[in-house]
Design an enzyme around this catalytic site. Structure first.
Site, PDB file in Angstrom:
ATOM      1  NE  ARG A  34      -4.055  -1.940   0.333  1.00 38.55           N
ATOM      2  CZ  ARG A  34      -3.998  -3.227  -0.056  1.00 38.55           C
ATOM      3  NH1 ARG A  34      -2.927  -3.692  -0.678  1.00 38.55           N
ATOM      4  NH2 ARG A  34      -5.024  -4.019   0.157  1.00 38.55           N
ATOM      5  CB  SER A  55      -8.635  -2.399   4.657  1.00 39.00           C
ATOM      6  OG  SER A  55      -8.920  -3.657   4.111  1.00 39.00           O
ATOM      7  CD  GLU A 115      -5.861   0.571   2.572  1.00 39.40           C
ATOM      8  OE1 GLU A 115      -5.528   0.795   1.407  1.00 39.40           O
ATOM      9  OE2 GLU A 115      -6.988   0.153   2.894  1.00 39.40           O
TER      10      GLU A 115
HETATM   11  N1  EPU Z   1     -10.299 -12.527   9.357  1.00 37.66           N
HETATM   12  C1  EPU Z   1     -10.756 -12.542  10.656  1.00 37.66           C
HETATM   13  N2  EPU Z   1     -11.764 -11.695  10.991  1.00 37.66           N
HETATM   14  C2  EPU Z   1     -12.329 -10.833  10.105  1.00 37.66           C
HETATM   15  C3  EPU Z   1     -11.868 -10.833   8.778  1.00 37.66           C
HETATM   16  C4  EPU Z   1     -10.846 -11.681   8.428  1.00 37.66           C
HETATM   17  O1  EPU Z   1     -10.276 -13.289  11.492  1.00 37.66           O
HETATM   18  O2  EPU Z   1     -13.201 -10.059  10.508  1.00 37.66           O
HETATM   19  C5  EPU Z   1      -9.200 -13.408   8.978  1.00 37.66           C
HETATM   20  C6  EPU Z   1      -9.571 -14.296   7.819  1.00 37.66           C
HETATM   21  O3  EPU Z   1     -10.078 -15.518   8.263  1.00 37.66           O
HETATM   22  C7  EPU Z   1      -8.270 -14.437   7.063  1.00 37.66           C
HETATM   23  C8  EPU Z   1      -7.468 -13.213   7.418  1.00 37.66           C
HETATM   24  O4  EPU Z   1      -8.115 -12.618   8.526  1.00 37.66           O
HETATM   25  O5  EPU Z   1      -7.566 -15.558   7.496  1.00 37.66           O
HETATM   26  C9  EPU Z   1      -7.330 -12.255   6.249  1.00 37.66           C
HETATM   27  O6  EPU Z   1      -8.617 -11.786   5.875  1.00 37.66           O
HETATM   28  P1  EPU Z   1      -8.968 -11.334   4.376  1.00 37.66           P
HETATM   29  O7  EPU Z   1      -8.698 -12.432   3.436  1.00 37.66           O
HETATM   30  O8  EPU Z   1     -10.333 -10.760   4.400  1.00 37.66           O
HETATM   31  O9  EPU Z   1      -7.897 -10.210   4.024  1.00 37.66           O
HETATM   32  P2  EPU Z   1      -7.358  -8.929   4.817  1.00 37.66           P
HETATM   33  O10 EPU Z   1      -5.899  -9.142   5.040  1.00 37.66           O
HETATM   34  O11 EPU Z   1      -8.158  -8.634   6.015  1.00 37.66           O
HETATM   35  C10 EPU Z   1      -6.652  -7.683   2.646  1.00 37.66           C
HETATM   36  C11 EPU Z   1      -6.775  -6.302   2.059  1.00 37.66           C
HETATM   37  C12 EPU Z   1      -8.124  -6.123   1.391  1.00 37.66           C
HETATM   38  C13 EPU Z   1      -8.318  -7.217   0.339  1.00 37.66           C
HETATM   39  C14 EPU Z   1      -8.205  -8.572   1.035  1.00 37.66           C
HETATM   40  C15 EPU Z   1      -8.357  -9.729   0.090  1.00 37.66           C
HETATM   41  C16 EPU Z   1      -5.423  -4.852   3.468  1.00 37.66           C
HETATM   42  C17 EPU Z   1      -5.422  -3.741   4.473  1.00 37.66           C
HETATM   43  N3  EPU Z   1      -6.621  -5.289   3.092  1.00 37.66           N
HETATM   44  O12 EPU Z   1      -7.571  -7.778   3.739  1.00 37.66           O
HETATM   45  O13 EPU Z   1      -8.088  -4.883   0.716  1.00 37.66           O
HETATM   46  O14 EPU Z   1      -9.564  -7.108  -0.309  1.00 37.66           O
HETATM   47  O15 EPU Z   1      -6.910  -8.663   1.661  1.00 37.66           O
HETATM   48  O16 EPU Z   1      -7.184 -10.034  -0.523  1.00 37.66           O
HETATM   49  O17 EPU Z   1      -4.365  -5.279   3.036  1.00 37.66           O
HETATM   50  C18 EPU Z   1      -8.492  -2.574   1.060  1.00 37.66           C
HETATM   51  O18 EPU Z   1      -7.272  -2.432   0.981  1.00 37.66           O
HETATM   52  O19 EPU Z   1      -9.277  -1.605   1.218  1.00 37.66           O
HETATM   53  C19 EPU Z   1      -9.037  -3.913   0.988  1.00 37.66           C
HETATM   54  C20 EPU Z   1     -10.326  -4.168   1.137  1.00 37.66           C
END
Ligand code: EPU
Length: 334
Positions: free
Chosen positions: A162, A233, A330
């Site tokens: 990012r 996010s 972010e």
């Molecule tokens: N998880 C939880 N609780 C929650 C949500 C997720 O425990 O409420 C766990 C999930 O089970 C998973 C892990 O956290 O094992 C990661 O969750 P997720 O796949 O939803 O990805 P994220 O790391 O939370 C990032 C990006 C998103 C992008 C997703 C999908 C960032 C800050 N966010 O989220 O990007 O859509 O991966 O690849 O890096 C954004 O940047 O605005 C955004 C939405």
């Protein structure tokens, strides 16, 4: 002067969060020349400037902005072989759709990410095991210090998680980017949610257009669509040293974490907020934390910027107290 500068324009309507006060001055720019005119106007009046793209990653404060907000509306999508030149003001997901329809690989896992092409470049958007920087060949930007237009090859863009030179250096305003796509590739299916979806649907070798559909299905099930009332996010996933990681892991053995190439560890901010902070689904009045994704803050209707910022600071404080980890925003606060 070709540009039309408006006064006291409410910015809430230009952001997906739908909150915030007025810009003292506001202008839409559709070309590099218009952008230069706008910068000269701000310089003459000694006004600070703020560049707005799709408004899907910006939280505007209640007091608004005392300077000139420039909304980038530079259009254009030009194919030449596997390279395409795209204007910063194009809608990112429309470009992804078009590229997939042209049978080219490289950005399909970035389907349905809200916002503009400029925003996608500035913050090197990423999702489902893919980042924009893998496909960005070069970026053309206006340097407002010298008023020169420069082309930055990928290696000069200082891309990180990012992060980019365009985010760090406020003098640089993205005009266009050249993407380097592939006619042939293998689907990127290593991300947890993608693997799970493929297994559930019994799909072994998805085609390019299937990949786009799969990503859309996963995002639509989890993330608010359309993203109104959110900015994706709100926090980044925190990156910590391996020593800090080992310490936190002792207290929270279930914690989701990803070891980086340089030995640091990216922790799942959503997991921490959900399982350590118990923030998922918490709501006070019209402001809350999304029910399915703890990294997402939601304006349910009439929340204001201060309420959102207060909730965010309480969330940060609780994670800091319980784990020592500092969550960083972010979203860009204006
Ligand atoms: N998880 C939880 N609780 C929650 C949500 C997720 O425990 O409420 C766990 C999930 O089970 C998973 C892990 O956290 O094992 C990661 O969750 P997720 O796949 O939803 O990805 P994220 O790391 O939370 C990032 C990006 C998103 C992008 C997703 C999908 C960032 C800050 N966010 O989220 O990007 O859509 O991966 O690849 O890096 C954004 O940047 O605005 C955004 C939405």
């Amino acid at each position: 002067m070709n540009i039309h500068i408006e006064e006291n324009v409410n910015l809430a309507q230009f952001t997906t969060m739908r909150v915030g006060g007025n810009a003292r001055f506001f202008v839409r720019v559709a070309s590099a020349n218009e952008l230069k005119e706008a910068v000269f106007f701000a310089r003459e009046k000694k006004l600070p400037i703020f560049v707005l793209g799709g408004g899907s990653n910006t939280l505007v404060s209640g007091t608004g902005f005392p300077g000139l907000v420039m909304k980038i509306e530079i259009k254009g999508v030009d194919y030449s072989g596997t390279k395409i030149v795209v204007g910063a003001g194009e809608v990112w997901d429309e470009v992804v759709r078009d590229v997939v329809a042209h049978n080219m690989w490289g950005i399909e896992n970035l389907s349905l990410i809200p916002g503009s092409v400029g925003g996608a470049v500035v913050q090197n958007v990423g999702a489902y095991g893919m980042e924009a920087r893998e496909t960005i060949f070069s970026v053309e930007a206006l340097d407002t210090k010298t008023m020169a237009i420069k082309t930055f090859l990928n290696s000069k863009c200082e891309f990180g998680y990012r992060e980019s030179i365009f985010k760090k250096n406020k003098n640089l305003i993205v005009l266009r980017t050249t993407l380097d796509l592939k006619e042939d590739s293998t689907p990127r299916t290593d991300y947890e949610d993608v693997k799970k979806y493929l297994a559930e649907q019994n799909i072994s070798a998805p085609t390019l257009s299937m990949m786009r559909d799969i990503i859309i299905a996963i995002r639509t099930a989890k993330l608010p669509q359309p993203p109104l009332g959110t900015a994706g996010s709100f926090f980044k996933n925190p990156v910590v040293s391996s020593e800090q990681y080992e310490k936190i892991k002792k207290a929270f053995p279930e914690m989701k974490a990803y070891i980086q190439g340089d030995g640091t560890v990216k922790l799942s901010g959503a997991w921490l907020l959900d399982h350590v902070g118990r923030w998922k689904g918490v709501r006070t009045g019209d402001v809350g934390v999304h029910e399915k994704q703890a990294l997402i803050l939601v304006n349910y209707g009439s929340a204001n910027a201060d309420e959102i910022i207060l909730l965010a600071s309480e969330m940060k404080k609780s994670i800091k107290e319980k784990t020592g980890v500092t969550l960083e925003e972010e979203v860009v606060l204006l």
